[in-house]
Write a protein that holds these residues in place. Structure first.
Motif, PDB file in Angstrom:
ATOM      1  N   GLU A   6       0.819  -1.213   0.000  1.00  0.00           N
ATOM      2  CA  GLU A   6       0.000   0.000   0.000  1.00  0.00           C
ATOM      3  C   GLU A   6       0.852   1.262   0.000  1.00  0.00           C
ATOM      4  O   GLU A   6       0.557   2.226  -0.724  1.00  0.00           O
ATOM      5  N   ALA A   7       1.912   1.287   0.798  1.00  0.00           N
ATOM      6  CA  ALA A   7       2.749   2.478   0.871  1.00  0.00           C
ATOM      7  C   ALA A   7       3.409   2.773  -0.476  1.00  0.00           C
ATOM      8  O   ALA A   7       3.481   3.930  -0.907  1.00  0.00           O
ATOM      9  N   HIS A   8       3.863   1.723  -1.158  1.00  0.00           N
ATOM     10  CA  HIS A   8       4.501   1.939  -2.459  1.00  0.00           C
ATOM     11  C   HIS A   8       3.478   2.291  -3.545  1.00  0.00           C
ATOM     12  O   HIS A   8       3.820   2.975  -4.513  1.00  0.00           O
ATOM     13  N   LEU A   9       2.253   1.841  -3.387  1.00  0.00           N
ATOM     14  CA  LEU A   9       1.192   2.278  -4.298  1.00  0.00           C
ATOM     15  C   LEU A   9       0.910   3.768  -4.095  1.00  0.00           C
ATOM     16  O   LEU A   9       0.740   4.510  -5.066  1.00  0.00           O
ATOM     17  N   ASN A  10       0.865   4.191  -2.838  1.00  0.00           N
ATOM     18  CA  ASN A  10       0.670   5.616  -2.547  1.00  0.00           C
ATOM     19  C   ASN A  10       1.833   6.433  -3.102  1.00  0.00           C
ATOM     20  O   ASN A  10       1.634   7.508  -3.677  1.00  0.00           O
ATOM     21  N   SER A  11       3.041   5.911  -2.930  1.00  0.00           N
ATOM     22  CA  SER A  11       4.220   6.587  -3.464  1.00  0.00           C
ATOM     23  C   SER A  11       4.130   6.711  -4.982  1.00  0.00           C
ATOM     24  O   SER A  11       4.386   7.787  -5.547  1.00  0.00           O
ATOM     25  N   ALA A  12       3.754   5.626  -5.657  1.00  0.00           N
ATOM     26  CA  ALA A  12       3.654   5.647  -7.118  1.00  0.00           C
ATOM     27  C   ALA A  12       2.645   6.689  -7.592  1.00  0.00           C
ATOM     28  O   ALA A  12       2.862   7.372  -8.602  1.00  0.00           O
ATOM     29  N   SER A  13       1.545   6.816  -6.866  1.00  0.00           N
ATOM     30  CA  SER A  13       0.530   7.804  -7.222  1.00  0.00           C
ATOM     31  C   SER A  13       1.081   9.221  -7.116  1.00  0.00           C
ATOM     32  O   SER A  13       0.914  10.047  -8.024  1.00  0.00           O
ATOM     33  N   ILE A  14       1.760   9.501  -6.009  1.00  0.00           N
ATOM     34  CA  ILE A  14       2.322  10.841  -5.797  1.00  0.00           C
ATOM     35  C   ILE A  14       3.447  11.123  -6.787  1.00  0.00           C
ATOM     36  O   ILE A  14       3.566  12.234  -7.322  1.00  0.00           O
ATOM     37  N   GLU A  15       4.269  10.123  -7.058  1.00  0.00           N
ATOM     38  CA  GLU A  15       5.339  10.276  -8.046  1.00  0.00           C
ATOM     39  C   GLU A  15       4.768  10.627  -9.416  1.00  0.00           C
ATOM     40  O   GLU A  15       5.276  11.507 -10.125  1.00  0.00           O
ATOM     41  N   SER A  16       3.713   9.908  -9.807  1.00  0.00           N
ATOM     42  CA  SER A  16       3.084  10.159 -11.103  1.00  0.00           C
ATOM     43  C   SER A  16       2.522  11.573 -11.177  1.00  0.00           C
ATOM     44  O   SER A  16       2.650  12.261 -12.199  1.00  0.00           O
ATOM     45  N   LEU A  17       1.901  12.016 -10.088  1.00  0.00           N
ATOM     46  CA  LEU A  17       1.365  13.377 -10.046  1.00  0.00           C
ATOM     47  C   LEU A  17       2.485  14.391 -10.234  1.00  0.00           C
ATOM     48  O   LEU A  17       2.356  15.335 -11.024  1.00  0.00           O
ATOM     49  N   ALA A  18       3.589  14.205  -9.508  1.00  0.00           N
ATOM     50  CA  ALA A  18       4.696  15.152  -9.576  1.00  0.00           C
ATOM     51  C   ALA A  18       5.324  15.180 -10.969  1.00  0.00           C
ATOM     52  O   ALA A  18       5.600  16.252 -11.528  1.00  0.00           O
ATOM     53  N   GLU A  19       5.573  13.995 -11.537  1.00  0.00           N
ATOM     54  CA  GLU A  19       6.198  13.926 -12.856  1.00  0.00           C
ATOM     55  C   GLU A  19       5.284  14.502 -13.930  1.00  0.00           C
ATOM     56  O   GLU A  19       5.720  15.250 -14.810  1.00  0.00           O
ATOM     57  N   ASN A  20       4.009  14.166 -13.855  1.00  0.00           N
ATOM     58  CA  ASN A  20       3.081  14.620 -14.890  1.00  0.00           C
ATOM     59  C   ASN A  20       2.659  16.069 -14.727  1.00  0.00           C
ATOM     60  O   ASN A  20       2.165  16.679 -15.685  1.00  0.00           O
ATOM     61  N   LEU A  21       2.854  16.635 -13.537  1.00  0.00           N
ATOM     62  CA  LEU A  21       2.675  18.076 -13.393  1.00  0.00           C
ATOM     63  C   LEU A  21       3.621  18.791 -14.350  1.00  0.00           C
ATOM     64  O   LEU A  21       3.247  19.768 -15.006  1.00  0.00           O
ATOM     65  N   ASN A  22       4.854  18.287 -14.454  1.00  0.00           N
ATOM     66  CA  ASN A  22       5.797  18.842 -15.418  1.00  0.00           C
ATOM     67  C   ASN A  22       5.384  18.498 -16.847  1.00  0.00           C
ATOM     68  O   ASN A  22       5.248  19.379 -17.695  1.00  0.00           O
TER      69      ASN A  22
END
Length: 294
Positions: A128-144
């Motif tokens: 679950e923690a790594h799924l949450n991390s993946a979601s936040i990572e995707s948000l940050a990368e795709n913001l760019n």
């Protein structure tokens, strides 16, 4: 003022209506051209594959540039309507929020399905923690990738700049893999995407500074894993105070990411988007940028 009007209408479209229909979406067209040429090319060797991949990328880019120039040859108001439609297709504010928001759930299987829609890694092996991390990572990368960069190139080169960037970013997403099939065929697209994202990725980090201060700079110094994509992730990790990790690839320190941290990340996302939209509006309104009119 032409570019300002086009941008305002495109932004309103994005926020109120979201994405255009899939069959009529220019980014989908870019992907279909790339996919068709990819399937047609039988791999023959490093040099041949590289040249074929470069030609594929140049053909998609040429198509994107041709689309971007069409409004110039249309009478008013069709020129504005098409320019708004094409510019809107180059960035995605609302839909990115919607994709990430779906990952906020206590149902681990539902979370896994939602995260699988936004990342390429194998989510079946993630806790679950790594799924949450993946979601936040995707948000940050795709913001760019989906907001900052296309509008950066719109400011510099007008509609051709925005669509060219979106075409290259699409090519990288489809072909830019370190695999046997794409190691050489996708190399041109991957390296061109690296070049185009070099400045926007670092500009994105600067936009986090009002929210995280010196912590952002501290995390930025740790972002030595990738050329560009880890830079926005480092800034988001710093602002939220949570660790973000792709096992075996990168890790930024902090506390374990939870559902509430995804919600917090979305609030940070909107603050950064608001900063950037304000800057874009100011530059367009004052005529500081060399942006071309439609």
């Amino acid at each position: 003022m032409d570019s300002l009007i086009v941008f305002l209408l495109a932004l309103l479209w994005d926020l109120l209506l979201g994405e255009p229909p899939v069959k009529l979406h220019p980014v989908v067209w870019f992907g279909r051209i790339a996919d068709f040429l990819d399937r047609k090319w039988k791999r023959k060797g490093p040099l041949s594959d590289f040249l074929a991949g470069a030609l594929t990328a140049l053909l998609v880019i040429a198509f994107a540039l041709a689309l971007s120039l069409l409004p110039r040859y249309l009478p008013f108001p069709l020129n504005y309507a098409l320019a708004v439609y094409l510019l809107k297709s180059s960035f995605a504010v609302r839909s990115l929020h919607e994709h990430i928001a779906r990952t906020v759930t206590e149902d681990i299987e539902a979370k896994r399905r939602a995260v699988s829609m936004i990342v390429s890694r194998n989510v079946e092996t993630l806790d679950e923690a790594h799924l949450n991390s993946a979601s936040i990572e995707s948000l940050a990368e795709n913001l760019n990738d989906s907001v900052i960069a296309p509008l950066f190139y719109f400011l510099l080169f007008g509609l051709p700049g925005a669509l060219l960037y979106r075409a290259v970013n699409t090519l990288d997403a489809m072909l830019g893999y370190r695999s046997e099939r794409y190691e050489f065929f996708g190399k041109f697209s991957a390296r061109l995407d690296d070049v185009l994202n070099f400045i926007p990725a670092r500009l994105t980090v600067l936009l986090y500074l009002p929210l995280g201060g010196l912590k952002v700079l501290g995390h930025y110094r740790l972002a030595k894993f990738k050329i560009n994509s880890d830079k926005p992730m480092s800034a988001m990790s710093a602002v939220l105070g949570v660790w973000l990790e792709k096992p075996g690839v990168y890790r930024f320190p902090g506390s374990e990411p939870k559902n509430e941290d995804i919600r917090r990340a979305l609030r940070v996302y909107w603050l950064v988007v608001a900063e950037w939209v304000g800057i874009v509006l100011l530059l367009l309104a004052t005529g500081v940028c060399p942006c071309l009119s439609p």
